[in-house]
Design an enzyme around this catalytic site. Structure first.
Site, PDB file in Angstrom:
ATOM      1  CE1 TYR A  63      -3.204  -2.880   0.273  1.00  0.00           C
ATOM      2  CE2 TYR A  63      -3.365  -2.544   2.626  1.00  0.00           C
ATOM      3  CZ  TYR A  63      -3.728  -3.231   1.491  1.00  0.00           C
ATOM      4  OH  TYR A  63      -4.629  -4.274   1.578  1.00  0.00           O
ATOM      5  CG  PHE A 213     -13.131  -4.495  -1.541  1.00  0.00           C
ATOM      6  CD1 PHE A 213     -12.218  -3.503  -1.181  1.00  0.00           C
ATOM      7  CD2 PHE A 213     -12.985  -5.093  -2.799  1.00  0.00           C
ATOM      8  CE1 PHE A 213     -11.182  -3.138  -2.043  1.00  0.00           C
ATOM      9  CE2 PHE A 213     -11.967  -4.733  -3.662  1.00  0.00           C
ATOM     10  CZ  PHE A 213     -11.061  -3.756  -3.282  1.00  0.00           C
ATOM     11  N   PRO A 214     -15.451  -4.634   2.933  1.00  0.00           N
ATOM     12  CG  PRO A 214     -15.060  -3.916   5.120  1.00  0.00           C
ATOM     13  CD  PRO A 214     -14.351  -4.275   3.845  1.00  0.00           C
ATOM     14  CG  LEU A 215     -17.714  -0.251   4.642  1.00  0.00           C
ATOM     15  CD1 LEU A 215     -17.063   1.035   5.159  1.00  0.00           C
ATOM     16  CD2 LEU A 215     -19.117  -0.399   5.235  1.00  0.00           C
ATOM     17  CG  PHE A 218     -11.183   1.073  -4.875  1.00  0.00           C
ATOM     18  CD1 PHE A 218     -10.359   1.988  -4.221  1.00  0.00           C
ATOM     19  CD2 PHE A 218     -10.688  -0.207  -5.091  1.00  0.00           C
ATOM     20  CE1 PHE A 218      -9.078   1.649  -3.801  1.00  0.00           C
ATOM     21  CE2 PHE A 218      -9.414  -0.564  -4.676  1.00  0.00           C
ATOM     22  CZ  PHE A 218      -8.614   0.360  -4.030  1.00  0.00           C
ATOM     23  N   PRO A 220     -18.221   2.238  -2.792  1.00  0.00           N
ATOM     24  CG  PRO A 220     -17.638   3.724  -1.080  1.00  0.00           C
ATOM     25  CD  PRO A 220     -17.487   3.490  -2.572  1.00  0.00           C
ATOM     26  CG  LEU A 221     -21.708  -2.297  -0.066  1.00  0.00           C
ATOM     27  CD1 LEU A 221     -21.977  -2.919   1.301  1.00  0.00           C
ATOM     28  CD2 LEU A 221     -21.952  -3.303  -1.182  1.00  0.00           C
TER      29      LEU A 221
HETATM   30  N1  LIG Z   1      -6.584  -8.917   0.882  1.00  0.00           N
HETATM   31  C1  LIG Z   1      -6.849  -8.095  -0.093  1.00  0.00           C
HETATM   32  O1  LIG Z   1      -6.633  -8.372  -1.250  1.00  0.00           O
HETATM   33  C2  LIG Z   1      -7.432  -6.751   0.217  1.00  0.00           C
HETATM   34  C3  LIG Z   1      -7.974  -5.978  -0.818  1.00  0.00           C
HETATM   35  C4  LIG Z   1      -8.541  -4.763  -0.494  1.00  0.00           C
HETATM   36  C5  LIG Z   1      -8.561  -4.328   0.808  1.00  0.00           C
HETATM   37  N2  LIG Z   1      -8.002  -5.092   1.799  1.00  0.00           N
HETATM   38  C6  LIG Z   1      -8.041  -4.662   3.216  1.00  0.00           C
HETATM   39  O2  LIG Z   1      -9.399  -4.488   3.566  1.00  0.00           O
HETATM   40  C7  LIG Z   1      -9.588  -3.202   4.164  1.00  0.00           C
HETATM   41  C8  LIG Z   1     -10.987  -2.716   3.874  1.00  0.00           C
HETATM   42  O3  LIG Z   1     -11.175  -2.548   2.493  1.00  0.00           O
HETATM   43  P1  LIG Z   1     -11.240  -1.124   1.787  1.00  0.00           P
HETATM   44  O4  LIG Z   1     -10.730  -0.076   2.694  1.00  0.00           O
HETATM   45  O5  LIG Z   1     -10.593  -1.264   0.464  1.00  0.00           O
HETATM   46  O6  LIG Z   1     -12.756  -0.975   1.472  1.00  0.00           O
HETATM   47  P2  LIG Z   1     -14.076  -0.764   2.385  1.00  0.00           P
HETATM   48  O7  LIG Z   1     -13.737  -0.855   3.825  1.00  0.00           O
HETATM   49  O8  LIG Z   1     -15.112  -1.655   1.824  1.00  0.00           O
HETATM   50  O9  LIG Z   1     -14.508   0.703   1.976  1.00  0.00           O
HETATM   51  C9  LIG Z   1     -13.683   1.776   2.033  1.00  0.00           C
HETATM   52  C10 LIG Z   1     -14.388   2.909   1.304  1.00  0.00           C
HETATM   53  O10 LIG Z   1     -15.555   3.270   2.037  1.00  0.00           O
HETATM   54  C11 LIG Z   1     -15.476   4.643   2.438  1.00  0.00           C
HETATM   55  N3  LIG Z   1     -15.989   4.694   3.809  1.00  0.00           N
HETATM   56  C12 LIG Z   1     -15.502   4.095   4.909  1.00  0.00           C
HETATM   57  N4  LIG Z   1     -16.268   4.340   5.988  1.00  0.00           N
HETATM   58  C13 LIG Z   1     -17.286   5.128   5.551  1.00  0.00           C
HETATM   59  C14 LIG Z   1     -18.404   5.730   6.182  1.00  0.00           C
HETATM   60  N5  LIG Z   1     -18.639   5.540   7.500  1.00  0.00           N
HETATM   61  N6  LIG Z   1     -19.237   6.478   5.433  1.00  0.00           N
HETATM   62  C15 LIG Z   1     -19.016   6.663   4.119  1.00  0.00           C
HETATM   63  N7  LIG Z   1     -17.984   6.127   3.463  1.00  0.00           N
HETATM   64  C16 LIG Z   1     -17.107   5.354   4.169  1.00  0.00           C
HETATM   65  C17 LIG Z   1     -14.016   4.992   2.372  1.00  0.00           C
HETATM   66  O11 LIG Z   1     -13.854   6.361   2.048  1.00  0.00           O
HETATM   67  P3  LIG Z   1     -13.274   7.424   3.114  1.00  0.00           P
HETATM   68  O12 LIG Z   1     -11.794   7.235   3.148  1.00  0.00           O
HETATM   69  O13 LIG Z   1     -13.714   8.705   2.517  1.00  0.00           O
HETATM   70  O14 LIG Z   1     -13.929   7.128   4.415  1.00  0.00           O
HETATM   71  C18 LIG Z   1     -13.547   4.128   1.194  1.00  0.00           C
HETATM   72  O15 LIG Z   1     -13.862   4.751  -0.027  1.00  0.00           O
HETATM   73  C19 LIG Z   1      -8.495  -2.360   3.516  1.00  0.00           C
HETATM   74  O16 LIG Z   1      -8.272  -1.184   4.251  1.00  0.00           O
HETATM   75  C20 LIG Z   1      -7.357  -3.335   3.469  1.00  0.00           C
HETATM   76  O17 LIG Z   1      -6.676  -3.337   4.725  1.00  0.00           O
HETATM   77  C21 LIG Z   1      -7.457  -6.299   1.512  1.00  0.00           C
END
Ligand SMILES: NC(=O)c1ccc[n+]([C@@H]2O[C@H](COP(=O)([O-])OP(=O)(O)OC[C@H]3O[C@@H](n4cnc5c(N)ncnc54)[C@H](OP(=O)(O)O)[C@@H]3O)[C@@H](O)[C@H]2O)c1
Length: 286
Positions: A63, A213-215, A218, A220-221
């Site tokens: 990252y 990607f719980p939300l 890139f 968001p749901l």
């Molecule tokens: N193993 C793998 O291949 C892999 C791949 C991807 C990710 N990951 C891990 O999984 C973690 C979670 O995934 P992710 O961060 O990519 O996606 P995510 O948690 O599904 O969603 C993040 C997105 O949601 C927005 N968001 C978060 N909280 C919010 C809220 N309360 N209200 C509105 N928007 C909100 C964030 O924007 P803002 O910054 O504006 O809040 C960002 O755009 C990553 O941080 C990483 O550590 C692992």
């Protein structure tokens, strides 16, 4: 913060972590490449997470690359002993930010060494071997070679526990024949439910499942029904999506990602949201 406020605890490696954790990927620059626009805010988010009691942070040295781990070190080192830092290996970035598979012995060894250096650690709590046979869809292919490399690094004391990411049930079984598996981290959320059977299988074996990607990642749901449920429960759609995951299985650990302090606090608050069964059924039908 009490245990209940962070959704209870679960064993991860040899640490007991709250089920509400934090994913640090969003702290790097746009496209998870380069430094963030607002480094002070990134540091603030990390410190706030710890202040709120979070003791499970997901990261990787790819990252940025390196940036997210360096921010974690700057914000949190020396680490609290209860903090479980989980990293992942097997990709690298080229100079345009493309994600390149890096699963050879020398690439994995270098990745582990770089994670140690950038996090300022002598040993990594959990290293997820991130399968790169396909980008966001588990695809078959033996992981024996890269796992053997990680086991050698573990025997040198550089890694405490080994986990898996972006893997199929066959790959998990292959890994379990070689090593205990600390956790499985795959793409899963309200709208991406290919792993439903796997989640139940892992729950029976007491292997934590960590949805990435719980939300929605890139993008968001978004759904009218999700918004309707959220409004009826006086919560946000993102909070409902997280609460649904927590109720989906006691074996699920959350690592929602955000670059914003207000979003971090809102996500933590989702741990207090109890979805009545009728709402869970509406969300299941999405
Ligand atoms: N193993 C793998 O291949 C892999 C791949 C991807 C990710 N990951 C891990 O999984 C973690 C979670 O995934 P992710 O961060 O990519 O996606 P995510 O948690 O599904 O969603 C993040 C997105 O949601 C927005 N968001 C978060 N909280 C919010 C809220 N309360 N209200 C509105 N928007 C909100 C964030 O924007 P803002 O910054 O504006 O809040 C960002 O755009 C990553 O941080 C990483 O550590 C692992």
């Amino acid at each position: 913060m009490t245990t209940v406020q962070l959704a209870g605890t679960r064993q991860l490696g040899d640490k007991q972590v709250f089920r509400m954790g934090y994913g640090a990927m969003q702290l790097a620059g746009p496209g998870v490449f380069g430094p963030p626009d607002n480094p002070e805010q990134a540091i603030e988010v990390l410190r706030l997470a710890i202040e709120q009691g979070i003791n499970h942070i997901d990261t990787s040295d790819f990252y940025g690359p390196h940036i997210t781990n360096q921010l974690i070190r700057q914000a949190l080192h020396p680490y609290k002993k209860e903090l479980c830092l989980v990293t992942k290996v097997s990709a690298r970035r080229d100079d345009k930010g493309n994600w390149i598979p890096a699963m050879s012995e020398s690439e994995l060894t270098r990745a582990v060494e770089e994670n140690l250096e950038n996090l300022g650690l002598d040993q990594l709590d959990v290293v997820n071997l991130r399968s790169m046979y396909d980008v966001h869809k588990p695809a078959e292919g033996s992981l024996e070679g890269p796992l053997t490399t990680l086991l050698n690094l573990q025997s040198r004391g550089l890694i405490r526990h080994i986990g898996l990411s972006n893997v199929t049930p066959t790959q998990i079984k292959e890994a379990l024949a070689l090593t205990p598996v600390a956790c499985v981290q795959n793409y899963y959320n309200l709208a991406e439910r290919s792993d439903d059977a796997l989640i139940d299988w892992l729950e029976q074996r007491n292997i934590p499942y960590v949805p990435y990607f719980p939300l929605g990642g890139f993008t968001p749901l978004q759904s009218d029904e999700l918004s309707a449920v959220a409004s009826e429960l006086s919560a946000s759609p993102m909070q409902v999506a997280l609460a649904w995951l927590l109720q989906r299985s006691p074996n699920i650990l959350l690592i929602p990602g955000t670059s914003k302090p207000a979003h971090l606090l809102a996500n933590i608050d989702a741990a207090k949201l109890q979805l009545p069964q009728a709402y869970i059924e509406r969300l299941n039908a999405l």
